[in-house]
Design a protein around this motif. Structure first.
Motif, PDB file in Angstrom:
ATOM      1  N   SER A 179       0.818  -1.192   0.000  1.00 18.97           N
ATOM      2  CA  SER A 179       0.000   0.000   0.000  1.00 18.97           C
ATOM      3  C   SER A 179       0.862   1.255   0.000  1.00 18.97           C
ATOM      4  CB  SER A 179      -0.894  -0.001   1.247  1.00 18.97           C
ATOM      5  OG  SER A 179      -1.485   1.254   1.417  1.00 18.97           O
ATOM      6  N   SER A 180       0.426   2.261  -0.755  1.00 20.90           N
ATOM      7  CA  SER A 180       1.174   3.519  -0.764  1.00 20.90           C
ATOM      8  C   SER A 180       0.957   4.310   0.519  1.00 20.90           C
ATOM      9  CB  SER A 180       0.760   4.358  -1.974  1.00 20.90           C
ATOM     10  OG  SER A 180      -0.606   4.704  -1.885  1.00 20.90           O
ATOM     11  N   ALA A 181      -0.042   3.947   1.315  1.00 22.06           N
ATOM     12  CA  ALA A 181      -0.291   4.639   2.585  1.00 22.06           C
ATOM     13  C   ALA A 181       0.428   3.963   3.754  1.00 22.06           C
ATOM     14  CB  ALA A 181      -1.790   4.709   2.869  1.00 22.06           C
ATOM     15  N   ALA A 182       1.023   2.808   3.514  1.00 21.99           N
ATOM     16  CA  ALA A 182       1.671   2.063   4.600  1.00 21.99           C
ATOM     17  C   ALA A 182       3.153   2.400   4.678  1.00 21.99           C
ATOM     18  CB  ALA A 182       1.504   0.567   4.388  1.00 21.99           C
ATOM     19  N   ARG A 183       3.595   2.789   5.874  1.00 20.29           N
ATOM     20  CA  ARG A 183       5.026   2.967   6.147  1.00 20.29           C
ATOM     21  C   ARG A 183       5.496   1.666   6.778  1.00 20.29           C
ATOM     22  NH1 ARG A 183       6.966   6.230   9.762  1.00 20.29           N
ATOM     23  NH2 ARG A 183       8.784   6.776   8.565  1.00 20.29           N
ATOM     24  N   THR A 184       6.196   0.852   6.011  1.00 19.12           N
ATOM     25  CA  THR A 184       6.610  -0.463   6.492  1.00 19.12           C
ATOM     26  C   THR A 184       8.121  -0.504   6.678  1.00 19.12           C
ATOM     27  OG1 THR A 184       6.952  -1.377   4.291  1.00 19.12           O
ATOM     28  CG2 THR A 184       4.711  -1.524   5.204  1.00 19.12           C
ATOM     29  N   ASN A 185       8.599  -1.654   7.098  1.00 21.34           N
ATOM     30  CA  ASN A 185      10.035  -1.858   7.269  1.00 21.34           C
ATOM     31  C   ASN A 185      10.718  -2.175   5.949  1.00 21.34           C
ATOM     32  OD1 ASN A 185       9.757  -1.468  10.026  1.00 21.34           O
ATOM     33  ND2 ASN A 185       9.249  -3.610  10.353  1.00 21.34           N
ATOM     34  N   LEU A 186       9.951  -2.204   4.870  1.00 22.52           N
ATOM     35  CA  LEU A 186      10.461  -2.523   3.544  1.00 22.52           C
ATOM     36  C   LEU A 186      11.201  -3.846   3.612  1.00 22.52           C
ATOM     37  CD1 LEU A 186      11.564   1.082   2.507  1.00 22.52           C
ATOM     38  CD2 LEU A 186       9.466  -0.117   1.862  1.00 22.52           C
ATOM     39  N   SER A 187      12.446  -3.887   3.168  1.00 18.83           N
ATOM     40  CA  SER A 187      13.182  -5.154   3.169  1.00 18.83           C
ATOM     41  C   SER A 187      14.091  -5.283   4.386  1.00 18.83           C
ATOM     42  CB  SER A 187      14.013  -5.269   1.885  1.00 18.83           C
ATOM     43  OG  SER A 187      15.000  -4.249   1.857  1.00 18.83           O
ATOM     44  N   SER A 188      13.969  -4.372   5.345  1.00 26.48           N
ATOM     45  CA  SER A 188      14.834  -4.401   6.531  1.00 26.48           C
ATOM     46  C   SER A 188      14.206  -5.269   7.612  1.00 26.48           C
ATOM     47  CB  SER A 188      15.038  -2.983   7.066  1.00 26.48           C
ATOM     48  OG  SER A 188      15.638  -2.173   6.100  1.00 26.48           O
ATOM     49  N   ASN A 189      14.876  -6.359   7.950  1.00 21.11           N
ATOM     50  CA  ASN A 189      14.349  -7.270   8.965  1.00 21.11           C
ATOM     51  C   ASN A 189      15.181  -7.309  10.231  1.00 21.11           C
ATOM     52  OD1 ASN A 189      12.080  -8.221   7.507  1.00 21.11           O
ATOM     53  ND2 ASN A 189      13.459  -9.452   6.246  1.00 21.11           N
ATOM     54  N   SER A 190      16.357  -6.726  10.192  1.00 27.84           N
ATOM     55  CA  SER A 190      17.233  -6.749  11.351  1.00 27.84           C
ATOM     56  C   SER A 190      17.333  -5.347  11.943  1.00 27.84           C
ATOM     57  CB  SER A 190      18.618  -7.248  10.930  1.00 27.84           C
ATOM     58  OG  SER A 190      19.444  -7.394  12.055  1.00 27.84           O
ATOM     59  N   ILE A 191      17.261  -5.280  13.262  1.00 30.53           N
ATOM     60  CA  ILE A 191      17.298  -3.988  13.961  1.00 30.53           C
ATOM     61  C   ILE A 191      18.188  -4.118  15.185  1.00 30.53           C
ATOM     62  CG2 ILE A 191      15.934  -2.286  15.226  1.00 30.53           C
ATOM     63  CD1 ILE A 191      13.570  -3.027  13.444  1.00 30.53           C
ATOM     64  N   ARG A 192      19.034  -3.121  15.375  1.00 33.15           N
ATOM     65  CA  ARG A 192      19.840  -3.033  16.591  1.00 33.15           C
ATOM     66  C   ARG A 192      19.019  -2.222  17.593  1.00 33.15           C
ATOM     67  NH1 ARG A 192      24.440  -2.130  14.544  1.00 33.15           N
ATOM     68  NH2 ARG A 192      24.001   0.009  13.974  1.00 33.15           N
ATOM     69  N   ILE A 193      18.642  -2.845  18.716  1.00 33.13           N
ATOM     70  CA  ILE A 193      17.794  -2.206  19.713  1.00 33.13           C
ATOM     71  C   ILE A 193      18.671  -1.575  20.783  1.00 33.13           C
ATOM     72  CG2 ILE A 193      15.956  -2.546  21.406  1.00 33.13           C
ATOM     73  CD1 ILE A 193      15.167  -5.059  19.738  1.00 33.13           C
ATOM     74  N   SER A 194      18.444  -0.299  21.039  1.00 34.15           N
ATOM     75  CA  SER A 194      19.198   0.440  22.033  1.00 34.15           C
ATOM     76  C   SER A 194      18.545   0.278  23.407  1.00 34.15           C
ATOM     77  CB  SER A 194      19.199   1.925  21.639  1.00 34.15           C
ATOM     78  OG  SER A 194      19.626   2.735  22.701  1.00 34.15           O
ATOM     79  N   ASN A 195      19.312   0.530  24.456  1.00 35.20           N
ATOM     80  CA  ASN A 195      18.742   0.563  25.809  1.00 35.20           C
ATOM     81  C   ASN A 195      18.020   1.882  26.075  1.00 35.20           C
ATOM     82  OD1 ASN A 195      19.578  -1.999  26.597  1.00 35.20           O
ATOM     83  ND2 ASN A 195      21.593  -1.242  27.206  1.00 35.20           N
TER      84      ASN A 195
END
Length: 146
Positions: free
Chosen positions: A4-20
């Motif tokens: 959807s053009s209205a959806a802000r998704t993670n696209l192809s990014s599946n890995s995230i570095r989570i900060s404290n």
């Protein structure tokens, strides 16, 4: 919904570095800052929401509810965007679930800095201004359709 053009998704990014570093906290959830690793959102900021320990037993139900609500909001935004001026387009974030190395699940989505909640849950619009801005119009539109 991810196409959807209205959806802000993670696209192809599946890995995230989570900060404290916490960027928000409520009764049920805590939001941590994160950074996408790889994919189309490489090095972009993410909001990583997890449940407080005493509420984790409900996380699957509530994460699914988050997705269901986002999907409906995206449908309404798509309808709005069909006739809205280009500068009045509405986007809705729809994240995905990631699991940290310690086994904690997070709902990760693109971070929006300095966002403004346009109306309260009861539909209030500020009377300080004689006109509504784009977000207020979109909120009223979705209320009207529902």
């Amino acid at each position: 919904m991810s196409n959807s053009s209205a959806a802000r998704t993670n696209l192809s990014s599946n890995s995230i570095r989570i900060s404290n570093r916490k960027i928000g906290e409520g009764t049920f959830r805590i939001t941590h800052e994160g950074t996408y690793i790889g994919g189309n959102r490489n090095q972009q900021e993410a909001a990583c929401k997890r449940f407080n320990p005493q509420w984790r037993h409900m996380e699957q139900e509530y994460f699914q509810n988050d997705f269901d609500v986002a999907d409906i909001a995206i449908q309404l935004a798509e309808q709005w965007n069909e006739f809205a001026d280009p500068h009045e387009k509405i986007l809705v974030s729809r994240g995905h679930i990631i699991t940290s190395n310690s086994g904690i699940q997070y709902l990760a989505e693109p971070l929006i800095r300095n966002f403004r909640k346009f109306t309260s849950n009861s539909g209030w619009i500020s009377s300080d201004v004689w006109f509504m801005d784009d977000g207020d119009y979109g909120s009223f539109y979705s209320f009207y359709l529902s």
